[in-house]
Structures are given as structure tokens and as C-alpha cells.
Design an enzyme around this catalytic site. Structure first.
Site, short mmCIF file in Angstrom:
data_model
loop_
_atom_site.label_atom_id
_atom_site.label_comp_id
_atom_site.label_asym_id
_atom_site.label_seq_id
_atom_site.Cartn_x
_atom_site.Cartn_y
_atom_site.Cartn_z
N CYS A 1 -9.65 71.27 -42.34
CA CYS A 1 -8.33 70.81 -41.87
C CYS A 1 -7.63 70.13 -43.04
O CYS A 1 -8.03 70.32 -44.20
CB CYS A 1 -8.45 69.91 -40.64
SG CYS A 1 -9.29 68.34 -40.89
N ARG B 1 -9.76 66.66 -37.14
CA ARG B 1 -10.12 67.93 -36.51
C ARG B 1 -11.40 68.55 -37.05
O ARG B 1 -12.30 68.91 -36.28
CB ARG B 1 -8.96 68.94 -36.64
CG ARG B 1 -7.73 68.55 -35.83
CD ARG B 1 -6.51 69.36 -36.24
NE ARG B 1 -6.09 69.04 -37.61
CZ ARG B 1 -5.10 69.64 -38.26
NH1 ARG B 1 -4.43 70.61 -37.66
NH2 ARG B 1 -4.79 69.25 -39.48
N ASP C 1 -2.41 68.79 -35.08
CA ASP C 1 -2.94 67.63 -35.78
C ASP C 1 -2.75 66.39 -34.91
O ASP C 1 -1.62 66.02 -34.61
CB ASP C 1 -2.19 67.47 -37.11
CG ASP C 1 -2.81 66.42 -37.99
OD1 ASP C 1 -3.58 65.59 -37.46
OD2 ASP C 1 -2.54 66.44 -39.20
P1 4NP Z 1 -6.87 66.08 -39.88
O1 4NP Z 1 -5.71 64.99 -39.58
O2 4NP Z 1 -6.26 67.09 -40.83
O3 4NP Z 1 -7.16 66.66 -38.54
O4 4NP Z 1 -8.02 65.30 -40.48
C1 4NP Z 1 -5.09 64.28 -40.61
C2 4NP Z 1 -5.65 63.10 -41.02
C3 4NP Z 1 -5.02 62.36 -42.04
C4 4NP Z 1 -3.88 62.84 -42.63
C5 4NP Z 1 -3.34 64.04 -42.23
C6 4NP Z 1 -3.96 64.75 -41.23
N1 4NP Z 1 -3.24 62.08 -43.63
O5 4NP Z 1 -2.14 62.47 -44.05
O6 4NP Z 1 -3.80 61.07 -44.08
#
Ligand code: 4NP
Length: 155
Positions: free
Chosen positions: A9, A15, A123
Site C-alpha cells: 500500500c 492496509r 485508504d
Molecule cells: P496505508 O495508509 O497506505 O493503508 O498504510 C496510509 C498511511 C499513512 C499515509 C498514507 C496512507 N501517510 O501519508 O502517512
């Protein structure tokens, strides 16, 4: 040699840690290795988001020991299957591939449930806890199909 599966991800804290924990729980550990990575590097070395740890725990999975890592182009050689959560991850991962053998390893994870529809796992980072429930359910359904296919193919 174990079969290696990578869940990808953006941040590798919401995720893909869930996808890693869920799929690993459905596969025999002596034949399959499941891990995860992020296309972004902000959370390298970090534990999963508390909301992911909590929803996993509610479903009897412990993902608290996972640590964030950054997806690299070497992962194409390292892994047999690469599942991405959304179309943005797909584009970012494919941009690092060297050839079709590598790019063919990459699949949108929800295409297991909705073939060829390229549906994103949303997300949940900026949303409510409810988003994590929904993501868990989607990933659990997709991982059941993936696990059945992998077991049939490799065992
Ligand atoms: P993930 O969600 O891609 O599902 O882990 C996110 C977690 C953190 C960030 C973006 C998406 N971030 O920009 O820090």
C-alpha cells in the site's frame, strides 16, 4: 523454496499490514511467506497504525510486531506474487518494474473478488474506525480466495 507474497500500500501502516496478517493466517507457514511494504518511505521501521492493530486483534490476529518497509525494485525478484491495494499503488509499483515478467507479478488485490474491475481498497488513514472495519472485511474476503488459489497451485 517457500512461495513469497508481498502486500503493498502507500504507507505500509494501515492496509498492507492487515493484508499481510490476514493472508498469512490462511496459509501454512512452512510453504508460504507473506510480508508487506509501502510505496512511500515515511513509515519505514514503524509499527502498524493502532487502528489496524485493533481491528486485527478484534479478529484474533496479532500484527503488532510488523515493521514498515519501503517497496524497492529488488522486490520483483524477491517475491512471486505482489498484491497492491489501489490504482495509485499499482502505477507506482509498475513504474519500478523492468520487464513483463516482473509487471505480471503485480495484481490489484480486489480483482480477486471483482475480476478486472480495478476496485481500490480505500485508504482508511484519514477516516473513522468504521473504515478499518470495512477494509478488514474486503481484505478478508479477497485473502480467502487468494489462499485457496495458492494452496491449490502450490501444495
Ligand atoms: P496505508 O495508509 O497506505 O493503508 O498504510 C496510509 C498511511 C499513512 C499515509 C498514507 C496512507 N501517510 O501519508 O502517512
Amino acid at each position: 523454496m517457500p512461495i513469497k507474497i508481498l502486500m503493498v500500500c502507500l504507507g505500509n501502516i494501515c492496509r498492507s499490514p492487515l493484508a499481510e496478517g490476514i493472508l498469512a493466517s490462511k496459509l501454512p507457514a512452512n510453504t508460504f511467506i507473506v510480508t508487506s511494504a509501502g510505496t512511500g518511505s515515511w513509515h519505514v521501521g514503524h509499527s502498524p497504525d493502532k487502528r489496524s492493530i485493533d481491528i486485527a486483534k478484534k479478529n484474533k490476529l496479532d500484527i503488532s510486531n510488523q515493521k514498515g518497509r519501503h517497496f524497492t525494485k529488488n522486490d520483483f525478484a524477491e517475491f512471486d506474487y505482489i498484491y497492491v491495494m489501489d490504482q495509485s499503488n499499482y502505477k507506482d509499483v509498475l513504474a519500478l518494474s523492468h520487464n513483463t515478467e516482473e509487471s505480471n507479478k503485480v495484481q490489484m488485490i480486489l480483482n480477486e473478488l471483482f475480476p478486472n474491475e480495478n476496485v481500490d481498497v480505500p485508504d482508511p488513514y484519514y477516516g473513522s474506525a468504521n473504515g478499518f472495519e470495512m477494509v478488514y472485511k474486503m481484505l478478508d474476503d479477497a485473502c480467502t480466495i487468494i489462499a485457496n488459489k495458492l494452496i491449490e497451485k502450490h501444495i
